[in-house]
Design a protein around this motif. Structure first.
Motif, short mmCIF file in Angstrom:
data_model
loop_
_atom_site.label_atom_id
_atom_site.label_comp_id
_atom_site.label_asym_id
_atom_site.label_seq_id
_atom_site.Cartn_x
_atom_site.Cartn_y
_atom_site.Cartn_z
N ALA A 164 0.84 -1.20 0.00
CA ALA A 164 0.00 0.00 0.00
C ALA A 164 0.87 1.25 0.00
CB ALA A 164 -0.92 0.00 1.22
N GLU A 165 1.92 1.24 0.81
CA GLU A 165 2.82 2.39 0.85
C GLU A 165 3.52 2.59 -0.49
OE1 GLU A 165 6.65 4.22 3.32
OE2 GLU A 165 5.87 2.23 3.84
N ALA A 166 3.92 1.50 -1.13
CA ALA A 166 4.60 1.61 -2.42
C ALA A 166 3.70 2.27 -3.45
CB ALA A 166 5.03 0.23 -2.91
N ILE A 167 2.44 1.88 -3.46
CA ILE A 167 1.50 2.45 -4.42
C ILE A 167 1.28 3.94 -4.13
CG2 ILE A 167 -0.87 2.35 -5.30
CD1 ILE A 167 -0.81 -0.68 -4.57
N VAL A 168 1.09 4.26 -2.86
CA VAL A 168 0.87 5.66 -2.47
C VAL A 168 2.07 6.52 -2.86
CG1 VAL A 168 0.71 7.21 -0.47
CG2 VAL A 168 -0.78 5.21 -0.63
N SER A 207 9.59 -5.25 -5.76
CA SER A 207 10.37 -4.17 -6.36
C SER A 207 9.51 -2.92 -6.59
CB SER A 207 10.98 -4.64 -7.69
OG SER A 207 11.82 -5.75 -7.48
N SER A 208 8.21 -3.06 -6.42
CA SER A 208 7.32 -1.90 -6.50
C SER A 208 7.69 -0.86 -5.46
CB SER A 208 5.86 -2.33 -6.30
OG SER A 208 5.46 -3.26 -7.29
N THR A 209 8.28 -1.30 -4.35
CA THR A 209 8.61 -0.36 -3.28
C THR A 209 9.70 0.63 -3.69
OG1 THR A 209 10.20 -1.90 -2.31
CG2 THR A 209 7.95 -2.00 -1.50
N ILE A 210 10.45 0.34 -4.77
CA ILE A 210 11.45 1.30 -5.26
C ILE A 210 11.09 1.78 -6.67
CG2 ILE A 210 13.33 0.43 -3.82
CD1 ILE A 210 14.38 -1.06 -6.34
N GLY A 211 9.83 1.60 -7.05
CA GLY A 211 9.37 2.10 -8.34
C GLY A 211 9.77 1.24 -9.52
N LEU A 212 10.20 0.01 -9.27
CA LEU A 212 10.63 -0.87 -10.35
C LEU A 212 9.84 -2.18 -10.34
CD1 LEU A 212 14.50 -0.34 -10.13
CD2 LEU A 212 12.95 0.53 -11.89
N GLY A 213 8.58 -2.08 -9.99
CA GLY A 213 7.74 -3.26 -9.89
C GLY A 213 7.33 -3.81 -11.25
N ALA A 214 6.81 -5.03 -11.20
CA ALA A 214 6.24 -5.68 -12.38
C ALA A 214 4.90 -6.27 -11.93
CB ALA A 214 7.16 -6.77 -12.91
N THR A 215 3.81 -5.74 -12.47
CA THR A 215 2.48 -6.09 -11.99
C THR A 215 1.63 -6.70 -13.09
OG1 THR A 215 2.54 -4.24 -10.41
CG2 THR A 215 0.39 -5.19 -10.88
N GLY A 216 1.01 -7.83 -12.79
CA GLY A 216 -0.01 -8.41 -13.67
C GLY A 216 -1.38 -8.01 -13.17
N ILE A 217 -2.29 -7.69 -14.09
CA ILE A 217 -3.61 -7.18 -13.71
C ILE A 217 -4.69 -7.90 -14.51
CG2 ILE A 217 -5.09 -5.15 -13.50
CD1 ILE A 217 -2.57 -3.42 -13.54
#
Length: 280
Positions: free
Chosen positions: A15-19, A128-138
């Motif tokens: 949640a913090e990473a997204i915010v 890795s989303s926490t440092i802005g380098l995430g990979a997300t499937g949706i």
């Protein structure tokens, strides 16, 4: 700027990473974001002080935040999800968009728990989303409009890359990018340990390993070449790299990676089934 009221039900690291990503990218104003969790007031105060978001510290404030939100991020722990979603149901209104980061919980299960049909996005981000380098499937349900789908994609692109996949492939996403960072960390551990055994100081072994992995990933991104082609370019006939690759092949490194990823996908399915059985 997305100009939506956002509510985060759960205030953990994802949640913090997204915010952080939304605010850093200028997609959302802190005043439009409300966060809350079950009981950890210190964590909420920390997030408020760090990002200037609003927090909901009591039941009345939480209910108001949920009712007013255009988008609700479901960031609670899987073990808490069933009770939380059942309690959430009476508060929801038509048109609200739900974005789930709850591992293993299907869209159908979410619909069952809330007892109504709302636009839902099921996501599988990675750490890795926490440092802005995430990979997300949706994945989306049919109730999500084109505009809502684009909104979700834009939000997750603020913390890395995002790809839309059929929900039946979410477990494959888990095997590739959800668990993937750990595979690379595991190999890095082995490289560092071996470098030390060969005589390098531990800090030197670590620095060289980390930079090597970072450089290899950047080479793939910036050159646009396939990993196989880049591998061939650094593998001189009869050289050191060829000797190492031949050893990997003799030990069936590729097969081991394949088996590990298939098992990760299989386990993701098992965990989802266990979670849904506990709900019913």
């Amino acid at each position: 700027m997305i100009r939506r009221k956002l509510c985060f039900y759960g205030a953990g690291s994802m949640a913090e990473a997204i915010v952080r990503g939304l605010i850093s990218a200028g997609l959302a104003e802190p005043a439009d974001i409300v966060m809350f969790n079950r009981a950890n007031a210190a964590r909420l105060n920390e997030l408020r002080d760090r990002y200037s978001v609003r927090i909901a510290a009591d039941d009345k404030a939480r209910e108001q935040a949920l009712r007013e939100a255009d988008v609700i991020f479901l960031c609670m722990k899987p073990k808490d999800a069933a009770d939380a979603l059942r309690r959430l149901s009476p508060v929801l209104r038509d048109g609200q968009l739900l974005i789930s980061v709850i591992a293993g919980l299907s869209i159908a299960a979410i619909e069952q728990l809330i007892g109504r049909r709302l636009p839902i996005a099921r996501t599988m981000p990675n750490t890795s989303s926490t440092i802005g380098l995430g990979a997300t499937g949706i994945s989306f349900n049919d109730a999500a409009s084109d505009a809502q789908r684009e909104l979700v994609l834009n939000m997750f692109r603020a913390i890395g890359i995002a790809r839309v996949v059929d929900e039946s492939l979410i477990n494959a996403v888990t095997a590739v990018s959800g668990s993937g960072p750990a595979y690379l960390y595991y190999m890095m551990e082995a490289m560092i340990d071996t470098a030390v055994s060969l005589g390098l100081a531990e800090d030197t072994a670590r620095a060289l390993t980390v930079q090597t992995v970072l450089g290899a990933a950047r080479m793939v991104l910036e050159t646009g070449e396939e990993p196989a082609e880049l591998r061939r370019k650094v593998t001189s006939p009869g050289g050191t790299t060829q000797a190492a690759i031949e050893t990997f092949e003799r030990l069936d490194f590729r097969g081991a990676v394949g088996q590990a990823m298939r098992r990760a996908a299989e386990r993701a399915g098992e965990m989802g089934a266990e979670l849904e059985r506990s709900i019913t």
